[in-house]
Design an enzyme around this catalytic site. Structure first.
Site, PDB file in Angstrom:
ATOM      1  N   ASP A 326     -11.373  59.555 -29.060  1.00 13.51           N
ATOM      2  CA  ASP A 326     -10.465  60.280 -29.944  1.00 13.51           C
ATOM      3  C   ASP A 326     -10.184  61.671 -29.369  1.00 13.51           C
ATOM      4  O   ASP A 326     -11.000  62.553 -29.532  1.00 13.51           O
ATOM      5  CB  ASP A 326     -11.019  60.362 -31.362  1.00 13.51           C
ATOM      6  CG  ASP A 326     -12.498  60.723 -31.435  1.00 13.51           C
ATOM      7  OD1 ASP A 326     -13.254  60.478 -30.472  1.00 13.51           O
ATOM      8  OD2 ASP A 326     -12.895  61.255 -32.478  1.00 13.51           O
ATOM      9  N   GLU A 509     -20.397  68.552 -23.621  1.00 14.24           N
ATOM     10  CA  GLU A 509     -19.882  67.251 -24.052  1.00 14.24           C
ATOM     11  C   GLU A 509     -19.044  66.561 -22.983  1.00 14.24           C
ATOM     12  O   GLU A 509     -19.115  65.345 -22.803  1.00 14.24           O
ATOM     13  CB  GLU A 509     -19.044  67.479 -25.309  1.00 14.24           C
ATOM     14  CG  GLU A 509     -18.446  66.245 -25.927  1.00 14.24           C
ATOM     15  CD  GLU A 509     -17.538  66.592 -27.094  1.00 14.24           C
ATOM     16  OE1 GLU A 509     -17.381  65.727 -27.969  1.00 14.24           O
ATOM     17  OE2 GLU A 509     -16.987  67.710 -27.139  1.00 14.24           O
TER      18      GLU A 509
END
Length: 549
Positions: A326, A509
Site C-alpha cells: 500500500d 522501513e
C-alpha cells in the site's frame, strides 16, 4: 459537482464533493451486462463482536470531525486512542457541547481519550554497537506484553507477547511478523516465536482468519497469507510441531476460498475469482467499503478526485492495504494517480503463490497425520492453482510472472512480486532461469532489488527496496540453483542497511536504492518509520548466513 453526504446526523451534515463524471470501462460494463460479476458479500456472522466496533462505528460524527479537521498530523492517532469512559456517553457529551461558542475540539478529545503511547521512540541506540548487536538489543524494545484490554479500545488484546514493527505501528501485523520471526529465530528468541505462533493461532480460532493487525479496524481484511510459512519456520527451528496447526491452516484456507463453490464463470466473490476456463484464483479484498479509520481523510480526498462512486474507491484502497503493497503501480490504472486504484480487479501473482504454499502445506501435514483423502484433495488444489497461474499470470514472451486484470482479461505490470513463486517452489527451472534474467535487467541495483521499475511517488515502487522482497528473492533464486544472483542481492542489501546504520544508527522501513548512496525511502501516506520489525528480522537472518557486512 454533486454533494454526497457521509453519515449525516441530525446535528450537522458533512458533505463531500464528488465528481459526477465516473470513470467507465467498456470491458467492465460488458462483463457486468453478461453476468452479475460481483455479488454483494454477506456480512460475516459474529463480526464485529460487541467490543470490536471500529472507532468510526463508535464515534460517528465525532470521529469524522476529528479526522476531517486533521486534529492530529497522523490519521492513525485518533483511531488508536482509548476512551476514558463509555463511548456512548462521550458521543452524547459531544453532541451537547459542540455548538458552544467556546468549544475546543482538541481539549474535548484530550479530556475524554487516552492518547496512544509511542514506547519505541524513547529508545536511543548505542553507536558503538555492531549491526547484529543493535538488532538483538531492539527485540525487547519492540516487544509488547499481553495486557488487560482497555474497554472500547481499538487494540485487540492478544494472549501472548508479540513484536510490533515500530514507529506509528504499535500493534502486530500479519505478514510483517513472518519476516520479523526470521530474525527472532536467528537471535535465539524461541520464547517470542512460541508466543507469536500462539497469538496467530488464537486469532484464527477467534476471528476465522488472521486480521491485517490486532486492531478492530483491521478485522475486515487480512494480509498476504503467510501462516503456512510461519508453521514451516516453527517446524524447522523446533519451536512448535507443524501438525498442531493443521486445523488452523484449514480455517485460514476456508476464509480465503469462501464462496468459491457457487461462482459462475467470470464471477468474483470476496477473495475468489472464477476464471473463464473454470479455474479458481484469488484477489485481495476488504469486507468494508468505507474510508479506512486509520487513513480516513486521505481516503476521502482520494475518492473525491477519482470520478468514481466513493465506495468503489474505498474498497480498492482497503484491498490495497490488505495486499501489504500500500500502495503501488501494481494496483493503479494510471501510474502515479492513486485515485485510479483498482486492486480488486487484479489477480496478484504473490497472493496466489502464497495460497499455493498454503494448499501444499495442508497436503504435507495431512500426509504426516495419515489423512490421505485430505492430502490428495489439497495436492490437487495446489496443482490446479499452479496450472491456472501458468495460464493467466506467466508471461512466456517476456519470461516473467505478472499480475492479471481479470475484468479486462489482460496482463498487468511486472514487479518484484514475481519472485514469490520461486520462494514457495511453484515455478519450474526454466521459469526461474528466465525470471532471473528479467530481475537482473529491470529490478537489480547495487542496493538490492526495487519493488517495481516504475517511479510513481508510491512507496512500493521505484526507487524503494523493502526487506521482505530481498529475502524472498535471495532464497527463491538460491532454491533454484542461482546462488550467484541470490548472493549478489544479499550482499547488496546488507551493504545498503549497514551503510545507513553506520550514519544514522537505526534501521528503517524501506530504503531508496536506485542509484547513488542508499538513503531513506520516500512515498506513501505517512512519514518514514524506524524500528523496524521486518528489516531487523531479514537483516539478522542474513547476518547469520553471510556474516556482518
Amino acid at each position: 459537482m454533486l454533494n454526497q453526504k457521509l453519515n449525516p446526523t441530525p446535528s450537522e451534515d458533512l458533505t463531500i464533493d464528488v465528481d459526477l463524471l465516473y470513470e467507465t470501462d467498456p470491458c467492465e460494463l460488458k462483463l457486468d451486462e453478461m453476468i452479475e460479476a460481483e455479488p454483494e458479500p454477506e456480512m460475516i456472522e459474529g463480526l464485529p463482536a460487541s467490543d470490536a466496533l471500529t472507532p468510526a462505528d463508535r464515534y460517528l460524527e465525532l470521529f469524522e470531525h476529528v479526522q476531517s479537521t486533521k486534529l492530529f498530523p497522523d490519521s492513525k492517532t485518533f483511531p488508536d486512542c482509548a476512551p476514558k469512559m463509555d463511548p456512548l456517553d462521550i458521543l452524547i457529551r459531544y453532541r451537547k457541547v459542540r455548538r458552544h461558542r467556546d468549544f475546543d475540539l482538541r481539549r474535548f478529545v484530550e479530556n475524554h481519550f487516552w492518547l496512544p503511547e509511542t514506547l519505541s521512540s524513547e529508545y536511543v541506540s548505542n553507536p558503538e554497537n555492531s549491526l547484529k548487536e543493535h538488532i538483538d538489543q531492539l527485540w525487547p524494545i519492540l516487544t509488547r506484553e499481553p495486557q488487560d484490554h482497555i474497554p472500547w479500545s481499538s487494540l485487540l488484546a492478544l494472549p501472548q507477547s508479540y513484536i510490533v514493527p515500530g514507529g506509528r505501528f504499535s500493534e502486530t501485523y500479519y505478514w510483517d511478523s513472518y519476516f520479523t520471526m526470521l530474525g527472532l529465530a536467528e537471535s535465539g528468541r524461541e520464547d517470542l516465536l512460541k508466543c507469536m505462533a500462539d497469538n496467530f493461532a488464537w486469532m484464527i480460532e477467534n476471528y476465522g482468519h488472521i486480521p491485517n493487525g490486532n486492531r478492530t479496524y483491521y478485522l475486515s481484511r487480512s494480509q498476504p497469507p503467510v501462516f503456512a510459512l510461519m508453521v514451516e519456520l516453527f517446524e524447522e527451528d523446533g519451536v512448535r510441531g507443524a501438525r498442531r496447526y493443521l486445523d488452523h491452516l484449514k480455517m485460514e484456507y476456508a476464509f480465503w476460498m469462501d464462496g468459491a463453490e457457487s461462482l459462475a464463470l467470470n464471477q468474483a466473490y470476496r477473495h475468489v475469482v472464477r476464471m473463464p476456463d473454470g479455474s479458481l484464483l484469488n484477489r485481495y479484498w476488504d469486507d468494508r467499503d468505507t474510508p479506512r479509520d486509520e487513513s480516513w481523510l486521505e481516503d476521502v480526498e482520494t475518492a473525491k478526485h477519482s470520478g468514481r462512486p466513493p465506495n468503489e474507491v474505498y474498497r480498492d484502497l482497503r484491498a490495497g492495504a490488505a495486499s501489504g503493497w500500500d500502495y503501488s503501480s501494481r494496483w493503479l490504472r494510471d501510474a502515479g494517480r492513486l485515485a485510479s486504484i483498482r486492486t480488486t480487479q487484479f489477480i496478484p501473482i504473490d497472493l496466489n503463490a502464497f495460497l499455493y504454499k498454503l494448499e501444499s502445506a495442508i497436503a504435507n501435514i495431512s500426509a504426516l497425520k495419515g489423512e490421505r483423502d485430505t492430502e490428495a484433495l489439497f495436492r490437487q488444489k495446489a496443482s490446479d492453482r499452479r496450472a491456472a497461474v501458468n495460464h493467466y499470470l506467466w508471461d512466456d514472451e517476456n519470461g516473467c510472472y505478472r499480475d492479471y486484470d481479470w475484468r479486462r482479461e489482460e496482463m498487468a505490470l511486472f514487479s518484484a512480486a514475481s519472485i514469490v513463486p520461486l520462494y514457495v517452489g511453484m515455478a519450474n527451472h526454466e521459469q526461474a532461469d528466465r525470471l532471473a534474467n528479467v530481475v537482473r535487467s529491470r529490478l537489480l541495483t547495487p542496493g538490492g532489488i526495487m519493488a517495481t521499475e516504475y517511479e510513481t511517488g508510491e512507496q512500493w515502487d521505484k526507487p524503494n527496496g523493502w526487506a521482505p522482497l530481498q529475502w524472498m528473492a535471495i532464497q527463491g533464486f538460491k532454491l533454484y540453483g542461482d546462488d550467484m544472483l541470490g548472493d549478489e542481492i544479499a550482499h547488496n542489501w546488507l551493504k545498503t542497511v549497514n551503510h545507513f546504520y553506520q550514519e544514522h544508527h537505526k534501521l528503517i522501513e524501506k530504503y531508496h536504492i536506485s542509484g547513488g548512496t542508499p538513503r531513506e525511502g520516500g512515498g506513501g501516506e505517512y512519514p518514514l518509520q524506524d524500528g523496524f520489525g521486518w528489516t531487523n528480522g531479514v537483516v539478522r537472518r542474513l547476518i547469520g548466513l553471510y556474516g556482518e557486512p
